[in-house]
Enzyme design. Structure first.
Site, PDB file in Angstrom:
ATOM      1  N   PRO A   1       0.859  -1.072   0.020  1.00 50.73           N
ATOM      2  CA  PRO A   1      -0.023  -0.100   0.061  1.00 50.73           C
ATOM      3  C   PRO A   1       0.849   1.106   0.007  1.00 50.73           C
ATOM      4  O   PRO A   1       0.159   2.348  -0.451  1.00 50.73           O
ATOM      5  CB  PRO A   1      -0.696  -0.144   1.268  1.00 50.73           C
ATOM      6  CG  PRO A   1      -0.499  -1.488   1.868  1.00 50.73           C
ATOM      7  CD  PRO A   1       0.718  -2.133   1.363  1.00 50.73           C
TER       8      PRO A   1
ATOM      9  N   GLU B   1       1.864  -7.940   8.487  1.00 52.06           N
ATOM     10  CA  GLU B   1       1.778  -6.563   8.682  1.00 52.06           C
ATOM     11  C   GLU B   1       2.929  -6.132   7.813  1.00 52.06           C
ATOM     12  O   GLU B   1       3.473  -4.821   7.504  1.00 52.06           O
ATOM     13  CB  GLU B   1       2.177  -6.242  10.042  1.00 52.06           C
ATOM     14  CG  GLU B   1       1.235  -6.872  11.086  1.00 52.06           C
ATOM     15  CD  GLU B   1      -0.217  -6.616  10.709  1.00 52.06           C
ATOM     16  OE1 GLU B   1      -0.372  -5.246  10.509  1.00 52.06           O
ATOM     17  OE2 GLU B   1      -0.961  -7.461  10.629  1.00 52.06           O
TER      18      GLU B   1
HETATM   19  N1  ADE Z   1      -1.166  -4.933  -0.251  1.00 47.45           N
HETATM   20  C1  ADE Z   1      -2.050  -4.764   0.357  1.00 47.45           C
HETATM   21  N2  ADE Z   1      -2.637  -3.494  -0.183  1.00 47.45           N
HETATM   22  C2  ADE Z   1      -2.141  -3.179  -1.105  1.00 47.45           C
HETATM   23  C3  ADE Z   1      -2.444  -2.200  -2.180  1.00 47.45           C
HETATM   24  N3  ADE Z   1      -3.277  -1.297  -2.000  1.00 47.45           N
HETATM   25  N4  ADE Z   1      -1.671  -2.216  -3.367  1.00 47.45           N
HETATM   26  C4  ADE Z   1      -0.673  -3.137  -3.475  1.00 47.45           C
HETATM   27  N5  ADE Z   1      -0.573  -4.257  -2.689  1.00 47.45           N
HETATM   28  C5  ADE Z   1      -1.108  -4.305  -1.320  1.00 47.45           C
END
Ligand code: ADE
Length: 231
Positions: free
Chosen positions: A89, A116
């Site tokens: 993320p 995590e």
């Molecule tokens: N892993 C968890 N959330 C993600 C996201 N928004 N984009 C890419 N990988 C992720």
């Protein structure tokens, strides 16, 4: 030799196996243009319990992916020309432009994280690019990797039936796409715009260009700002 080989390293290969088999990408895979290898990181876990995660140093919630199995997995599939992408993320936001750039790579290694996160030393030493598919958090990066693969594969010549459709996609040139219609000409009192029935290709092109602009202005004015910045 395929044009693009993708190694997807994940703890859950089963999540996306069916997807690659059923989607349009299957055609590219069958034709030998595209190669997608699903690799289970657990296969590189050497201790007797095949552990791939452990508690974070410093305490806190959740588990962190251990470096050893991930280093071993990446080193097993890596080539001198590999681009190693970590899905997370906090990565750079995936865009159409990025997808088209990544499609010019010969060999992509996608690493899907879980829990995590992953031990930071993996990111420092092995990862060349960090990519997020949006400002939200998924339980793991496997679906994010499948999204990236889908967006990238469309740019590999021969994967789509008609390459032309790429230039009229939403986001190409930072514009959304135009409205599409098919038969019947009239349905429940709603008629297809006359211009599309006119056979006048110049007029149709003009109408479509105008609709792309209108839609973008209404729904995604942020894209128009990008457009003027890039010119
Ligand atoms: N892993 C968890 N959330 C993600 C996201 N928004 N984009 C890419 N990988 C992720």
């Amino acid at each position: 030799m395929s044009l693009l080989t993708i190694e997807l390293l994940t703890l859950f290969p089963g999540m996306v196996e069916g997807y690659f088999r059923e989607s349009m990408l299957a055609r590219g895979i069958e034709a030998g243009i595209l190669e997608i290898n699903l690799r289970n990181i657990r296969d590189w876990a050497e201790d007797k319990h095949h552990r791939t995660d452990d508690a974070p140093f410093g305490g806190g919630a959740g588990m962190v992916m251990k470096p050893e199995p991930v280093f071993a997995a990446i080193e097993a599939v890596k080539k001198p020309e590999s681009t190693v992408v970590y899905l997370c993320p906090d990565g750079e936001l995936l865009t159409q432009k990025m997808a088209s750039e990544l499609a010019t790579a010969k060999h992509l290694i996608l690493l899907s994280g879980h829990y995590e996160g992953i031990d930071e030393r993996i990111r420092e030493k092995l990862v060349t690019r960090e990519v997020s598919i949006g400002d939200y958090v998924l339980t793991n990066g496997t679906i994010a990797a499948a999204v990236l693969i889908d967006a990238v594969a469309r740019y590999v010549p021969g994967v789509l039936g008609e390459e032309k459709s790429l230039t009229q996609d939403s986001f190409t040139g930072n514009l959304l796409s135009f409205p599409q219609y098919t038969r019947p000409v009239e349905y429940r009192g709603m008629r297809v715009p006359e211009v599309l029935l006119s056979g006048n290709h110049a007029e149709i092109e003009r109408w479509r260009a105008q609709k792309r602009l209108e839609r973008t202005r209404l729904r995604r004015p942020d894209l128009l700002n990008k457009l003027s910045q890039e010119q």
